[in-house]
Design a protein around this motif. Structure first.
Motif: not given
Lengths: 153, 122
Positions: B118-120
């Protein structure tokens, strides 16, 4: 660190190195260095003499008992047999080129020893366990050391 | 290769150290190590994995090798290095000793599923 992924086997890089080294040795040395391991299987034999006779041990790991022969012809003792690959794991490696290291040897073998006449070819017993064939060859009665009683006066 | 080798061959008086000849092969599902250790009983071999180092050993007790006097204990030993333990299912390594031959099966690990990271967002 992040390594590039590849579909190659973890063995490949080492094999490449080994091939390079083998080539280097072949070029540098007149004799093939890879020949240091004999090409066909031949059992290692140890012979030991004691009071009662000879004890002979032959290393035959992986040789099935039914593939092992001990014969006596006159005064020549012959141990022969075959170390097979076809039912072993080894065969499947060999066929698809996935064998990475191969130091063990297979095939038919025969080793003969001439017994001196102090041994009795009728008195041979053979045992096979854990990949070792042990033969005991008794001495002829006349060849046994004779004890001479010393009489006390 | 998983079997970069750090072979030891030390000569000591009461024990004779021997380097067993081996065969290393790979199948679809496993890497196999087969070693000749004649004289080693079916319960006389050990296989140990410490991090990446796989050690195979086998001992031939003098008692096994006849009553004969002066024979030293024979000790087979050889080390191998697994390139990356994560590639193997090391919990399921199996070994079998029979007829003077040790067979070690090192199953390959099933490939891990690709994972989404997941890309924060700040």
């Amino acid at each position: 660190m992040l390594y590039a992924t590849s579909e190659r086997s973890p063995f490949d890089s080492f094999l490449g190195l080994r091939r390079d080294l083998d080539r280097l040795f072949k070029e540098a040395l007149p004799i093939d260095a890879s020949r240091s391991v004999p090409l066909a299987f031949s059992p290692t034999i140890e012979v030991e003499e004691n009071d009662t006779g000879l004890t002979l041990r032959a290393e035959v790991p992986g040789v099935e008992p039914q593939n092992l022969n001990v014969a006596i012809d006159g005064d020549v003792l012959t141990i022969s047999g075959e170390r097979e690959t076809k039912f072993g794991r080894e065969a499947s490696f060999a066929n698809d080129g996935s064998r990475h290291r191969s130091e063990r040897r297979f095939g038919k073998f025969s080793r003969a020893l001439r017994l001196s006449d102090q041994y009795d070819t009728e008195k041979i017993d053979a045992q096979h366990s854990n990949g070792i064939l042990t033969l005991h060859i008794g001495k002829k009665d006349a060849a046994q050391p004779r004890r001479i009683a010393v009489e006390a006066k | 290769m998983s079997t970069a080798e750090l072979s030891t061959n030390v000569q000591a008086t009461p024990v004779r150290y021997l380097t067993p000849r081996v065969e290393v092969g790979e199948t679809e599902t496993a890497v196999w190590l087969v070693a000749d250790m004649p004289g080693v009983a079916t319960d006389g071999a050990t296989v140990e994995l410490d991090e990446t180092v796989l050690v195979i050993e086998g001992v031939v007790e003098p008692a096994d090798v006849e009553k004969a006097e002066s024979r030293p204990t024979r000790h087979y030993k050889r080390r191998f290095t697994l390139s990356d333990p994560a590639l193997f299912d090391i919990a399921n390594i199996k070994a079998k000793m029979a007829n003077g031959v040790l067979e070690v099966e090192i199953p390959k690990a099933s490939k891990p599923e690709p994972r989404q990271i997941k890309i924060a967002t700040s």
